[in-house]
Design an enzyme around this catalytic site. Structure first.
Site, PDB file in Angstrom:
ATOM      1  N   TYR A  51      59.319 -62.058  82.973  1.00 44.46           N
ATOM      2  CA  TYR A  51      60.233 -61.201  82.217  1.00 44.46           C
ATOM      3  C   TYR A  51      60.600 -59.928  82.981  1.00 44.46           C
ATOM      4  O   TYR A  51      60.928 -58.917  82.369  1.00 44.46           O
ATOM      5  CB  TYR A  51      59.606 -60.839  80.863  1.00 44.46           C
ATOM      6  CG  TYR A  51      59.579 -61.977  79.862  1.00 44.46           C
ATOM      7  CD1 TYR A  51      60.748 -62.665  79.511  1.00 44.46           C
ATOM      8  CD2 TYR A  51      58.398 -62.361  79.233  1.00 44.46           C
ATOM      9  CE1 TYR A  51      60.732 -63.697  78.585  1.00 44.46           C
ATOM     10  CE2 TYR A  51      58.377 -63.397  78.297  1.00 44.46           C
ATOM     11  CZ  TYR A  51      59.548 -64.060  77.984  1.00 44.46           C
ATOM     12  OH  TYR A  51      59.541 -65.074  77.055  1.00 44.46           O
ATOM     13  N   ASN A 116      59.587 -66.330  69.100  1.00 46.64           N
ATOM     14  CA  ASN A 116      60.723 -67.183  68.717  1.00 46.64           C
ATOM     15  C   ASN A 116      60.574 -68.610  69.272  1.00 46.64           C
ATOM     16  O   ASN A 116      61.543 -69.257  69.637  1.00 46.64           O
ATOM     17  CB  ASN A 116      62.053 -66.544  69.135  1.00 46.64           C
ATOM     18  CG  ASN A 116      62.140 -66.298  70.630  1.00 46.64           C
ATOM     19  OD1 ASN A 116      61.174 -66.556  71.369  1.00 46.64           O
ATOM     20  ND2 ASN A 116      63.273 -65.818  71.099  1.00 46.64           N
ATOM     21  N   GLU A 130      61.424 -69.466  88.055  1.00 48.03           N
ATOM     22  CA  GLU A 130      60.447 -69.532  86.966  1.00 48.03           C
ATOM     23  C   GLU A 130      59.533 -70.756  87.094  1.00 48.03           C
ATOM     24  O   GLU A 130      58.350 -70.681  86.755  1.00 48.03           O
ATOM     25  CB  GLU A 130      61.188 -69.539  85.618  1.00 48.03           C
ATOM     26  CG  GLU A 130      61.915 -68.222  85.357  1.00 48.03           C
ATOM     27  CD  GLU A 130      62.747 -68.217  84.081  1.00 48.03           C
ATOM     28  OE1 GLU A 130      62.706 -69.220  83.327  1.00 48.03           O
ATOM     29  OE2 GLU A 130      63.430 -67.209  83.839  1.00 48.03           O
TER      30      GLU A 130
END
Ligand code: CDP
Ligand code: MG
Length: 142
Positions: A51, A116, A130
């Site tokens: 992030y 979420n 990633e």
């Protein structure tokens, strides 16, 4: 058919609620293939790297702390061109309040807290970065 790859993380609340199978089935039912899979608790630094674009934002610290607090299920999905957009469409809007019924977030999350439900890469370039964070040895077509 040329394969493209994207990263999905099934977040802690979904792992705890026993939703991994249901969520993976949605991707498989949409024609995507599992290319790698692990269930593991990762340290805070892992999510700081994931992030990094959000560093300094109001939600950053809470998100990296939450994601490192319990096991997640990390998967690499393989599929045709457009896989990144396809997976994000299956996931639904970031804010579960706005996520359409029939999407993973729309069906399984009512709010952003505690999470979420899923993460998915937002471009092929970010997917490559990633995937290396969670699967350092991942080999395309392996
Ligand atoms: O996950 P996605 O790419 O849809 O959204 P993002 O904008 O890249 O944000 C990353 C994650 O930070 C989200 O999935 C939420 O878990 C969290 N977030 C939040 O808690 N509050 C916000 N206002 C925005 C994002
Ligand atoms: Mg994102």
């Amino acid at each position: 058919m040329e394969s493209h790859y994207t990263l999905v993380l099934i977040k802690p609340s979904a792992v705890q609620r026993g939703l991994c199978g249901e969520i993976i089935s949605r991707y498989e039912s949409a024609g995507l293939k599992l290319a790698a899979l692990k269930l593991e608790k990762f340290p805070l630094e892992t999510f700081a790297e994931l992030y990094r674009e959000h560093q300094g934002k109001s939600f950053y610290q809470a998100v990296v702390e939450h994601m490192s607090s319990a096991p997640i299920c990390a998967l690499v999905l393989a599929g045709p061109a457009g896989i990144v957009e396809k997976v994000r469409a299956l996931n639904g809007a970031t804010d579960p309040v706005k996520a359409a019924p029939g999407t993973i977030r729309g069906d399984y999350a009512a709010a952003m807290e505690p999470d979420n439900i899923v993460h998915a890469s937002d471009a092929l370039e970010s997917a490559a970065r990633e995937i290396r964070i969670f699967f350092p040895d991942f080999m395309p077509c392996s």
